[in-house]
Design a protein around this motif. Structure first.
Motif, PDB file in Angstrom:
ATOM      1  N   LEU A  27       0.811  -1.226   0.000  1.00  0.00           N
ATOM      2  CA  LEU A  27       0.000   0.000   0.000  1.00  0.00           C
ATOM      3  C   LEU A  27       0.843   1.275   0.000  1.00  0.00           C
ATOM      4  O   LEU A  27       0.558   2.214  -0.762  1.00  0.00           O
ATOM      5  CB  LEU A  27      -0.929  -0.031   1.217  1.00  0.00           C
ATOM      6  CG  LEU A  27      -2.235   0.738   1.112  1.00  0.00           C
ATOM      7  CD1 LEU A  27      -2.955   0.478  -0.191  1.00  0.00           C
ATOM      8  CD2 LEU A  27      -3.126   0.402   2.293  1.00  0.00           C
ATOM      9  N   LEU A  28       1.888   1.329   0.837  1.00  0.00           N
ATOM     10  CA  LEU A  28       2.655   2.578   0.931  1.00  0.00           C
ATOM     11  C   LEU A  28       3.249   3.012  -0.416  1.00  0.00           C
ATOM     12  O   LEU A  28       3.197   4.193  -0.758  1.00  0.00           O
ATOM     13  CB  LEU A  28       3.754   2.482   2.004  1.00  0.00           C
ATOM     14  CG  LEU A  28       3.280   2.259   3.443  1.00  0.00           C
ATOM     15  CD1 LEU A  28       4.442   2.419   4.428  1.00  0.00           C
ATOM     16  CD2 LEU A  28       2.151   3.211   3.828  1.00  0.00           C
ATOM     17  N   PRO A  29       3.779   2.073  -1.226  1.00  0.00           N
ATOM     18  CA  PRO A  29       4.343   2.510  -2.503  1.00  0.00           C
ATOM     19  C   PRO A  29       3.311   3.109  -3.468  1.00  0.00           C
ATOM     20  O   PRO A  29       3.680   3.800  -4.411  1.00  0.00           O
ATOM     21  CB  PRO A  29       4.944   1.212  -3.089  1.00  0.00           C
ATOM     22  CG  PRO A  29       5.176   0.335  -1.907  1.00  0.00           C
ATOM     23  CD  PRO A  29       4.070   0.647  -0.957  1.00  0.00           C
ATOM     24  N   LEU A  30       2.030   2.833  -3.232  1.00  0.00           N
ATOM     25  CA  LEU A  30       0.984   3.382  -4.122  1.00  0.00           C
ATOM     26  C   LEU A  30       0.614   4.816  -3.774  1.00  0.00           C
ATOM     27  O   LEU A  30      -0.042   5.516  -4.558  1.00  0.00           O
ATOM     28  CB  LEU A  30      -0.301   2.562  -3.975  1.00  0.00           C
ATOM     29  CG  LEU A  30      -0.475   1.279  -4.741  1.00  0.00           C
ATOM     30  CD1 LEU A  30      -1.919   0.813  -4.586  1.00  0.00           C
ATOM     31  CD2 LEU A  30      -0.139   1.475  -6.214  1.00  0.00           C
ATOM     32  N   ALA A  31       1.015   5.250  -2.589  1.00  0.00           N
ATOM     33  CA  ALA A  31       0.535   6.543  -2.076  1.00  0.00           C
ATOM     34  C   ALA A  31       1.261   7.721  -2.718  1.00  0.00           C
ATOM     35  O   ALA A  31       2.424   7.618  -3.105  1.00  0.00           O
ATOM     36  CB  ALA A  31       0.740   6.583  -0.568  1.00  0.00           C
ATOM     37  N   ASP A  32       0.571   8.853  -2.807  1.00  0.00           N
ATOM     38  CA  ASP A  32       1.232  10.105  -3.175  1.00  0.00           C
ATOM     39  C   ASP A  32       1.896  10.702  -1.950  1.00  0.00           C
ATOM     40  O   ASP A  32       2.917  11.371  -2.038  1.00  0.00           O
ATOM     41  CB  ASP A  32       0.208  11.086  -3.758  1.00  0.00           C
ATOM     42  CG  ASP A  32      -0.250  10.620  -5.117  1.00  0.00           C
ATOM     43  OD1 ASP A  32       0.501  10.809  -6.077  1.00  0.00           O
ATOM     44  OD2 ASP A  32      -1.328   9.991  -5.209  1.00  0.00           O
ATOM     45  N   VAL A  33       1.263  10.458  -0.795  1.00  0.00           N
ATOM     46  CA  VAL A  33       1.890  10.869   0.472  1.00  0.00           C
ATOM     47  C   VAL A  33       1.403   9.940   1.574  1.00  0.00           C
ATOM     48  O   VAL A  33       0.259   9.489   1.552  1.00  0.00           O
ATOM     49  CB  VAL A  33       1.583  12.353   0.802  1.00  0.00           C
ATOM     50  CG1 VAL A  33       0.103  12.601   1.031  1.00  0.00           C
ATOM     51  CG2 VAL A  33       2.379  12.833   2.014  1.00  0.00           C
ATOM     52  N   ILE A  34       2.300   9.618   2.509  1.00  0.00           N
ATOM     53  CA  ILE A  34       1.890   8.857   3.681  1.00  0.00           C
ATOM     54  C   ILE A  34       2.103   9.731   4.919  1.00  0.00           C
ATOM     55  O   ILE A  34       3.002  10.575   4.947  1.00  0.00           O
ATOM     56  CB  ILE A  34       2.628   7.513   3.803  1.00  0.00           C
ATOM     57  CG1 ILE A  34       4.126   7.708   3.989  1.00  0.00           C
ATOM     58  CG2 ILE A  34       2.394   6.661   2.584  1.00  0.00           C
ATOM     59  CD1 ILE A  34       4.867   6.401   4.138  1.00  0.00           C
ATOM     60  N   THR A  35       1.243   9.554   5.929  1.00  0.00           N
ATOM     61  CA  THR A  35       1.214  10.509   7.047  1.00  0.00           C
ATOM     62  C   THR A  35       1.369   9.821   8.412  1.00  0.00           C
ATOM     63  O   THR A  35       0.453   9.860   9.231  1.00  0.00           O
ATOM     64  CB  THR A  35      -0.108  11.319   7.025  1.00  0.00           C
ATOM     65  OG1 THR A  35      -1.208  10.387   7.217  1.00  0.00           O
ATOM     66  CG2 THR A  35      -0.321  12.056   5.734  1.00  0.00           C
ATOM     67  N   PRO A  36       2.535   9.201   8.687  1.00  0.00           N
ATOM     68  CA  PRO A  36       2.709   8.551   9.990  1.00  0.00           C
ATOM     69  C   PRO A  36       2.838   9.567  11.134  1.00  0.00           C
ATOM     70  O   PRO A  36       3.348  10.665  10.918  1.00  0.00           O
ATOM     71  CB  PRO A  36       4.024   7.779   9.826  1.00  0.00           C
ATOM     72  CG  PRO A  36       4.765   8.502   8.745  1.00  0.00           C
ATOM     73  CD  PRO A  36       3.721   9.069   7.827  1.00  0.00           C
TER      74      PRO A  36
ATOM     75  N   VAL B 176       6.644  11.617   2.326  1.00  0.00           N
ATOM     76  CA  VAL B 176       6.272  11.293   3.708  1.00  0.00           C
ATOM     77  C   VAL B 176       6.015  12.575   4.489  1.00  0.00           C
ATOM     78  O   VAL B 176       6.860  13.472   4.499  1.00  0.00           O
ATOM     79  CB  VAL B 176       7.413  10.513   4.405  1.00  0.00           C
ATOM     80  CG1 VAL B 176       7.094  10.283   5.882  1.00  0.00           C
ATOM     81  CG2 VAL B 176       7.657   9.185   3.712  1.00  0.00           C
ATOM     82  N   LEU B 177       4.855  12.659   5.113  1.00  0.00           N
ATOM     83  CA  LEU B 177       4.591  13.741   6.065  1.00  0.00           C
ATOM     84  C   LEU B 177       4.652  13.113   7.454  1.00  0.00           C
ATOM     85  O   LEU B 177       3.732  12.399   7.868  1.00  0.00           O
ATOM     86  CB  LEU B 177       3.207  14.369   5.834  1.00  0.00           C
ATOM     87  CG  LEU B 177       2.889  15.517   6.794  1.00  0.00           C
ATOM     88  CD1 LEU B 177       3.711  16.760   6.443  1.00  0.00           C
ATOM     89  CD2 LEU B 177       1.397  15.861   6.767  1.00  0.00           C
ATOM     90  N   LEU B 178       5.757  13.342   8.153  1.00  0.00           N
ATOM     91  CA  LEU B 178       5.907  12.801   9.509  1.00  0.00           C
ATOM     92  C   LEU B 178       5.372  13.842  10.488  1.00  0.00           C
ATOM     93  O   LEU B 178       5.894  14.952  10.571  1.00  0.00           O
ATOM     94  CB  LEU B 178       7.393  12.487   9.764  1.00  0.00           C
ATOM     95  CG  LEU B 178       7.758  11.852  11.102  1.00  0.00           C
ATOM     96  CD1 LEU B 178       6.946  10.604  11.402  1.00  0.00           C
ATOM     97  CD2 LEU B 178       9.250  11.505  11.130  1.00  0.00           C
TER      98      LEU B 178
END
Ligand SMILES: Nc1ncnc2c1ncn2[C@@H]1O[C@H](COP(=O)(O)OP(=O)(O)O)[C@@H](O)[C@H]1O
Ligand SMILES: Cc1ncc(COP(=O)(O)O)c(N)n1
Length: 264
Positions: free
Chosen positions: A131-140, A174-176
Motif C-alpha cells: 500500500l505505501l508505494p501506491l501513495a502520493d503521500v503517507i502521514t505517519p 512522507v509527512l511525519l
C-alpha cells in the motif's frame, strides 16, 4: 448548483463515537465542501476512552464496496486509514491499481490515540510493501514513524532521519507528524529529497481523538480541489490547528474535534 463538485473516498474503519475513522473523514470532507464517500474496512466499538471491540469486514465485501464506488462516482482523491489485516490491504491495493486511483493519501493507522492496537501484527509488512508505494503521500505519527523507520524519534533531527528512511523504502513522499513530540507540533514533509516544515504552536488541548484522520482527510480534500501537495498540507495544517483551538470538550477521555466551527 454544484456541477463541478469534487469527490473524495475514504477507505477506513468506523468509530462509533464519531471522532475518528470514517466519521471524522466525512465531517472533514463536508467542511471542505467536497463530496465524501466511504468504504468501511472494520467496525469499531469505541469512544473517547478506548476501543472495546473490532469487527473486521471481509476482504470480499471491501472489494464489493470499492467496485460500487469506482464504477459509478470516480473519486478525485482517496484517503486510506485503518486497514487491520493483510488480506484487506491486498484487496485495496489490487482495486486501486485496477481503477488507476489518483491522489492517494495513506495514514498508516496502527494504534489509536487511546493506545489500542488497530492493526494486526502481520499486516505491517503488507502495508509497507503493497500500500505505501501506491501513495502520493503517507502521514505517519511519531510512534508509526518509529515502527516504519526502526529509529527512535525524540527530536526534530530524529524526524528528519526517520522521514528520509521511510521515503526511501516506500518510494513516496512522507509527512511525519510531530503531534506526539513534547515542545512543538511541527510536521515534516520529505518529498523528492526536499524537506519542508509545517509549523504550528503546541496547543494545550487533551482532546486529540481523530487528529490524524482529520489531517489526512483534509489533505485529500485539498488535493481533490486541485491544490498541489505542499499547499494541501499547509491548508490541512491550518484546518487542524483551528479545530484544536476551538477547544470542544466532549466525553470522558481524549475528546473529538469540532468540524462545524468553520462551516458558514
Ligand atoms: N497539541 C497539539 N497542538 C497543535 N497541533 C497538534 C497537537 N497535537 C496534534 N497536532 C497536529 O495534529 C495533526 C495530527 O498529528 P498527530 O497527533 O501527531 O497524529 P495522530 O493523530 O495520527 O497521532 C498534526 O498536524 C499535528 O501537528
Ligand atoms: C476507526 C479508527 N480509525 C483511526 C483511528 C485513529 O485515530 P487518530 O486520528 O486519533 O490517530 C481510530 N481511533 N479509530
Amino acid at each position: 448548483m454544484s456541477k463541478n463538485m469534487k469527490t473524495v473516498l475514504t477507505i477506513a474503519g468506523s468509530d462509533s463515537s464519531g471522532g475518528a475513522g470514517i466519521q471524522a473523514d466525512l465531517k472533514t470532507m463536508m467542511a471542505h465542501k467536497v463530496y465524501g464517500m466511504s468504504v468501511i474496512t472494520a467496525l469499531t466499538a469505541q469512544n473517547t476512552t478506548g476501543v472495546a471491540g473490532i469487527m473486521e469486514v471481509t476482504p470480499e465485501f471491501v472489494a464489493q464496496q470499492l467496485d460500487c464506488v469506482f464504477q459509478d462516482i470516480r473519486p478525485d482523491a482517496v484517503k486510506i486509514g485503518m486497514v487491520s489485516n493483510a488480506e484487506i490491504i491486498k484487496v485495496i491495493t489490487e482495486k486501486l491499481v485496477e481503477y488507476k486511483a489518483e491522489n492517494i493519501v495513506v495514514d498508516p493507522v496502527m494504534v489509536a490515540t487511546s493506545g489500542s492496537s488497530l492493526m494486526q501484527d502481520d499486516a505491517s509488512q503488507a502495508l509497507r510493501t503493497l500500500l505505501l508505494p501506491l501513495a502520493d503521500v503517507i502521514t505517519p505519527n511519531v510512534p508509526e514513524g518509529e515502527v516504519l523507520s526502526g529509529l527512535k524519534i525524540e527530536t526534530k533531527a530524529d524526524m528528519l532521519e526517520a522521514a528520509d528512511r521511510i521515503a526511501s523504502a516506500a518510494g513516496t513522499s512522507v509527512l511525519l507528524k510531530g503531534g506526539h513530540l513534547k515542545d512543538s507540533a511541527d510536521d515534516l514533509l520529505f518529498m523528492d529529497g526536499k524537506v519542508s516544515w509545517f509549523e504550528s504552536e503546541r496547543i494545550e488541548n487533551p482532546n486529540t481523538h481523530g487528529t490524524g484522520c482529520t489531517l489526512s482527510s483534509a489533505i485529500a480534500a485539498n488535493l481533490a480541489l486541485g491544490h498541489g501537495l505542499e499547499e494541501s498540507i499547509s491548508k490541512a495544517k491550518a484546518y487542524i490547528t483551528g479545530a484544536l483551538h476551538d477547544g470542544m470538550d466532549l466525553g470522558k477521555g481524549s475528546g473529538p474535534l469540532n468540524h462545524a466551527y468553520r462551516i458558514n
